[in-house]
Motif scaffolding. Structure first.
Motif, PDB file in Angstrom:
ATOM      1  N   PRO A  86       0.840  -1.213   0.000  1.00  0.00           N
ATOM      2  CA  PRO A  86       0.000   0.000   0.000  1.00  0.00           C
ATOM      3  C   PRO A  86       0.870   1.255   0.000  1.00  0.00           C
ATOM      4  O   PRO A  86       1.844   1.349   0.743  1.00  0.00           O
ATOM      5  N   CYS A  88       0.260   4.764   0.847  1.00  0.00           N
ATOM      6  CA  CYS A  88      -0.645   5.755   1.424  1.00  0.00           C
ATOM      7  C   CYS A  88      -0.044   6.288   2.717  1.00  0.00           C
ATOM      8  O   CYS A  88       0.916   5.725   3.255  1.00  0.00           O
ATOM      9  N   CYS A  91      -0.302   4.909   8.354  1.00  0.00           N
ATOM     10  CA  CYS A  91      -0.513   3.467   8.551  1.00  0.00           C
ATOM     11  C   CYS A  91      -0.452   3.132  10.039  1.00  0.00           C
ATOM     12  O   CYS A  91       0.144   2.121  10.438  1.00  0.00           O
ATOM     13  N   CYS A 100       4.126  -0.294   5.716  1.00  0.00           N
ATOM     14  CA  CYS A 100       2.676  -0.102   5.666  1.00  0.00           C
ATOM     15  C   CYS A 100       1.987  -1.368   5.164  1.00  0.00           C
ATOM     16  O   CYS A 100       2.366  -1.940   4.135  1.00  0.00           O
ATOM     17  N   LEU A 107      -6.715  -3.255   5.993  1.00  0.00           N
ATOM     18  CA  LEU A 107      -6.306  -1.859   5.857  1.00  0.00           C
ATOM     19  C   LEU A 107      -7.140  -1.224   4.750  1.00  0.00           C
ATOM     20  O   LEU A 107      -7.373  -1.829   3.700  1.00  0.00           O
ATOM     21  N   SER A 109      -7.864   2.383   2.333  1.00  0.00           N
ATOM     22  CA  SER A 109      -7.280   3.620   1.820  1.00  0.00           C
ATOM     23  C   SER A 109      -8.361   4.444   1.133  1.00  0.00           C
ATOM     24  O   SER A 109      -9.117   3.926   0.309  1.00  0.00           O
ATOM     25  N   CYS A 118      -4.477   6.042   4.701  1.00  0.00           N
ATOM     26  CA  CYS A 118      -4.780   4.679   5.152  1.00  0.00           C
ATOM     27  C   CYS A 118      -5.387   4.683   6.544  1.00  0.00           C
ATOM     28  O   CYS A 118      -5.032   5.506   7.399  1.00  0.00           O
ATOM     29  N   THR A 120      -6.430   1.637   9.511  1.00  0.00           N
ATOM     30  CA  THR A 120      -6.497   0.228   9.913  1.00  0.00           C
ATOM     31  C   THR A 120      -7.924  -0.115  10.318  1.00  0.00           C
ATOM     32  O   THR A 120      -8.501   0.537  11.188  1.00  0.00           O
TER      33      THR A 120
END
Length: 279
Positions: A86, A88, A91, A100, A107, A109, A118, A120
């Protein structure tokens, strides 16, 4: 010697660590459901000839997107990115900026002011498994994961449909509300192994045998111990009432033959009670 001890300790620590990881993964992926006389056993991570990793993605993650929102996730374990990680910002709780996507199970985005941000939405420690439809256990399993934060609670629900003929990855992503998402995939690992619970146990005949054999075994052991330790008898003679047990087959045969003779004699008397009829 010290080097050998250190090496053995390191091997032991690694082995225990692997076993603990495997046990936690198996506990997350296993599910059982009882219905009447049937037990439905599921194991999403069970290896097979066609799927050595079970339902876990061999790439280390699944990916699905909709309307600019991208979700990466893994079932039963944390994600691993060997390629295409990812890209982004923020994270937090999932590998941070350096790695990340590593360290969580889901996850998400979103584009915010032109930048991919991002969030979680699932941790491995929060994964739970349940039936999609308890009225129809053949449908498959619902795997949920979440990430609770003071300002926002997020989650991902994955509907794993039982399909013994094909595998279909996630193609649709549904936004349930602000930070709760749902997707679906089809996989043979979501099909249950069904066993009958009515055949469990010994049954009445097995229970009867246990009731008879346990006291008999206790009698033989106690008698043999008494004759060996207190009477000083050794060899085959330590068996209590040895002469009786040795003659038991002959006595049983004699009793059976006596019953057969009585039955035959009764049959002859029964036939002789009829007198011939002259026509």
């Amino acid at each position: 010697m010290n080097v050998l001890n250190v090496s053995l300790k390191v091997i032991l620590i690694i082995t225990v660590g692997i076993q603990s990881v495997y046990s936690s993964e198996a506990a997350v992926c296993e599910y059982s459901y009882n219905e009447q006389n049937k037990v439905y056993n599921y194991n999403l991570a069970a290896a097979s000839s066609n799927f050595p990793h079970g339902i876990l993605s061999p790439d280390g993650y699944y990916k699905v997107s909709s309307n600019g929102t991208v979700v990466w996730f893994q079932l039963c374990d944390a994600m691993i990115f060997n390629h295409d990680p990812p890209r982004c910002f923020d994270c937090f709780g999932c590998g941070e900026s350096a790695q990340c996507g590593m360290g969580c199970s889901a996850l998400m985005s979103n584009n915010l002011f032109g930048y991919p941000i991002c969030t979680t939405i699932g941790l491995t420690s929060t994964i739970t498994t349940d039936l999609i439809d308890k009225r129809n256990p053949h449908t498959g399993l619902l795997v949920k994961m979440r990430h609770d934060r003071p300002e926002l609670n997020c989650s991902l629900s994955v509907y794993v449909i039982c399909d013994s003929k094909q595998v279909q990855g996630p193609t649709t992503l549904e936004t349930v509300n602000l930070c709760n998402y749902a997707t679906q995939l089809r996989h043979p690992s979501a099909c249950a192994q069904i066993v009958s619970s009515s055949s469990n146990g010994f049954g009445w005949f097995g229970t009867l045998l246990i009731i008879i054999l346990c006291p008999f075994g206790g009698y033989l052991l106690a008698g043999a111990a008494y004759r060996f330790f207190y009477l000083g008898i050794h060899g085959i003679d330590i068996v209590p009432n040895l002469e009786f047990w040795a003659n038991l087959p002959h006595r049983a045969q004699s009793a059976i033959m006596s019953l057969v003779r009585r039955f035959r004699g009764h049959s002859k008397d029964h036939r002789s009670s009829y007198s011939p009829v002259a026509f």
